[in-house]
Each structure stands twice: as structure tokens, then as C-alpha cells.
Design an enzyme around this catalytic site. Sequence first.
Site, short mmCIF file in Angstrom:
data_model
loop_
_atom_site.label_atom_id
_atom_site.label_comp_id
_atom_site.label_asym_id
_atom_site.label_seq_id
_atom_site.Cartn_x
_atom_site.Cartn_y
_atom_site.Cartn_z
N GLY A 90 35.68 41.75 38.43
CA GLY A 90 35.88 40.42 38.37
C GLY A 90 37.38 40.04 37.64
O GLY A 90 37.44 38.92 37.25
N HIS A 91 38.18 40.68 37.36
CA HIS A 91 39.53 40.52 36.51
C HIS A 91 40.37 41.23 37.21
O HIS A 91 41.08 42.17 36.75
CB HIS A 91 39.18 40.86 34.76
CG HIS A 91 40.26 40.18 33.94
ND1 HIS A 91 41.43 40.76 33.92
CD2 HIS A 91 39.92 39.14 33.41
CE1 HIS A 91 42.05 39.90 33.04
NE2 HIS A 91 41.01 38.72 32.52
N PHE A 92 41.14 40.76 38.12
CA PHE A 92 40.67 39.91 39.05
C PHE A 92 40.60 40.44 40.34
O PHE A 92 41.44 41.31 40.96
CB PHE A 92 41.58 38.59 39.00
CG PHE A 92 41.80 38.10 37.71
CD1 PHE A 92 40.97 36.93 37.23
CD2 PHE A 92 42.88 38.17 36.99
CE1 PHE A 92 41.07 36.25 36.02
CE2 PHE A 92 43.14 37.54 35.58
CZ PHE A 92 42.23 36.68 35.13
#
Length: 159
Positions: free
Chosen positions: A57-59
Site C-alpha cells: 500500500g506504500h505505494f
Amino acid sequence: MEQSHQNLQSQFFIEHILQILPHRYPMLLVDRIIELQANKKIVAYKNITFNEDVFNGHFPNKPIFPGVLIVEGMAQTGGFLAFTSLWGFDPEIAKTKIVYFMTIDKVKFRIPVTPGDRLEYHLEVLKHKGMIWQVGGTAQVDGKVVAEAELKAMIAERD
């Protein structure tokens, strides 16, 4: 009893780190200690791989290791320095202690950290009184400073 352990070994592998730090996957952010001088300084590292959960999720499509995790890795490294400076390499005492953040100051992020990087933590003792430790230093990749911070922590009894 507080004492100084000047004759510690200077390198510690993951099996040693696991006996001193309470952190575990996914929050253990130190793979190896490569230099340690009790009451003075420490150098450690974490290998950053694409398999880190945080990159989901990052990223997506542009993986960047979060700055807050860089600071956490610096804190874990400083905690190892503080603990071993006081008690040496003593896993039994380590089971009874925990290091808590008190302050995080002068944090700067300079260069993104990405998969494939070897993230080195370089910390030195700025002040120490009893169970209160202040350390400062940098996180580096390939000799370039990617982040810097000053951290204050206290060593407490673990419940």
C-alpha cells in the site's frame, strides 16, 4: 544495578537481536548490528526487500519504505545500544525490560528508500542518565543520508 559493558562483541546477528529486542515480524526492523561501542555508538542495518508487506500500500507501482519505519528502525537500534551498554548481552534480563520512546526530534527525510536498499542506522549517544537515553544519528543508503533524527527513550520494567 547500572554498570558499563565496554567489552561487548561488536557484531550481532539476527539470532542475537531476537534475544534482546522484543520486536517481532512485521515490526522488527534491524537485521544485523555491525558495530557497537558501549555507551558511545552503534551501526546496524535492515535489508529492504520488495517482499515487505508495507509495499502493498506504500505505494502500489512505486514502492517507498515509510519514513516512520526508518525512524522506528533507528529507535530499535538505539534501544539495543542502551540495553547492551547497561547489561551487556543478557537475554534473561532483556525479558524483563522494554524501551519506550519519549521524544522524537529534528527528524528530516532526504532521499526515498526503495526495495533493494541496505538501510544502515548510524547512532551515537548524546546523553545518558540512569534509564533515560538520548541518541542521535542518521539512516543511510550507500553512504548517503536518507534520514536523520534525535530520539529520547527510557528503559522500563516489562509487565
